[in-house]
Design a protein around this motif. Sequence first.
Motif, PDB file in Angstrom:
ATOM      1  N   HIS A  16      12.664  23.452  -5.307  1.00 33.41           N
ATOM      2  CA  HIS A  16      13.959  23.002  -5.808  1.00 33.41           C
ATOM      3  C   HIS A  16      13.770  21.950  -6.889  1.00 33.41           C
ATOM      4  O   HIS A  16      13.796  20.750  -6.617  1.00 33.41           O
ATOM      5  N   HIS A  18      14.785  21.664 -11.314  1.00 30.73           N
ATOM      6  CA  HIS A  18      15.450  22.343 -12.431  1.00 30.73           C
ATOM      7  C   HIS A  18      14.667  22.076 -13.695  1.00 30.73           C
ATOM      8  O   HIS A  18      14.507  20.909 -14.080  1.00 30.73           O
ATOM      9  N   HIS A 195      22.603  26.595  -4.367  1.00 25.38           N
ATOM     10  CA  HIS A 195      22.951  25.233  -3.988  1.00 25.38           C
ATOM     11  C   HIS A 195      24.222  25.309  -3.149  1.00 25.38           C
ATOM     12  O   HIS A 195      25.180  25.979  -3.544  1.00 25.38           O
ATOM     13  N   HIS A 219      19.809  22.167  -0.845  1.00 23.62           N
ATOM     14  CA  HIS A 219      20.551  21.006  -0.305  1.00 23.62           C
ATOM     15  C   HIS A 219      21.025  21.307   1.129  1.00 23.62           C
ATOM     16  O   HIS A 219      20.232  21.321   2.031  1.00 23.62           O
ATOM     17  N   ASP A 277      14.147  17.851  -7.424  1.00 25.03           N
ATOM     18  CA  ASP A 277      15.403  18.195  -8.111  1.00 25.03           C
ATOM     19  C   ASP A 277      15.305  18.031  -9.632  1.00 25.03           C
ATOM     20  O   ASP A 277      14.993  18.989 -10.333  1.00 25.03           O
TER      21      ASP A 277
HETATM   22 ZN   LIG Z   1      19.399  21.086  -7.602  1.00 27.03          ZN
END
Ligand SMILES: [Zn+2]
Length: 342
Positions: A16, A18, A195, A219, A277
């Motif tokens: 996870h 980006h 998500h 999440h 993240d």
């Molecule tokens: Zn994320």
Amino acid sequence: MNYDEYLRRVPKVELHCHFEGTVRPQTFADLARKHGVELPTQDADKLYDYDSIYEFLKIFAMVSSTLRDQEDFARAAFESIQDGVSLGNLKYREMFFNPTLHTRRGIPYRTVVDGLVDGVRQAERELGVTCRLIADVYRQDPPEMAREMVEQVLEHRPDEVIGLGMDGAEAPDPPEKFVDAYRLAKQGGLRLTAHACEDAPAQNIATCLDVLGVERIDHGYHVLGDPELVKRTRDEGITYTVCPTATAVCYFDADDLTKHPIRQMADEGLKIMLNSDDPPMFHTDIGTEYVGMVNAAEWGPDRVRTFVMNGIDGSWASDDEKRGLRQGFERELSALDAELER
Ligand SMILES: [Zn+2]
């Protein structure tokens, strides 16, 4: 060796993060200069300062606007993996990218994905880390745009592109909006995640599992509001890819990870694994996420090992790759455990 160092050196899988949120501030500044994009400040250290998810999403879009040529994507992707390795002993990653953030600016999808693949392959050659790619639906896009994005992904598909995910602000745009895009992706053989429950009730997880058919939840904190769903996802072994700092800043108490719902998710026996993240955007990295969360939750090495192995289990690597990763991780963890005891 103290425990913080141990945690940084633990071998890690990341499922996870980006791509657009991993761009180094200095690279963001360089690319802005290259393409004549005006920045809010000339101080690279201050580029990533903001205090809500909505402000954050604006910066995220601005970073994206400086990524234009294939080489830009390649450079940033390579650096992103390099940072994972040097700051947290990253071994394997599945990384999100947002095609429509780029295609809406007129950047061809091929430029985006070919650049990312160049960077990923360079990292595999030079750093020995495998990184695969997950195209993310941006939740504020109309459903037709998400569906078209999936069509593009399926039409030009290097081996590295293995899945579909979904991100963006959650509360205003529920997951069922994108059922068509998910159906098409599944038919095309992409793996599915989304998500959910970062900023909306537990119902969104049920929708993602039952309507969209996702295999993982990114999440998932508000699952705790629904004991039935906690039980179900524990029984089904659903992997939760959790992100301590980013969500603490946006939704919970930024300074106190001891109160983060991740702790309770772990105590409930949910299959969690830790991630960064958008690391530089939240002034963190994958090593720091382990140090912060593990110390706050007072988890010992045994639990850390469980969460690290959850990352391998929950990944979409082949069975052979998973076996290889597990063996390598066991070796490294045993050596680290021995050092920690000395
Ligand atoms: Zn994320």
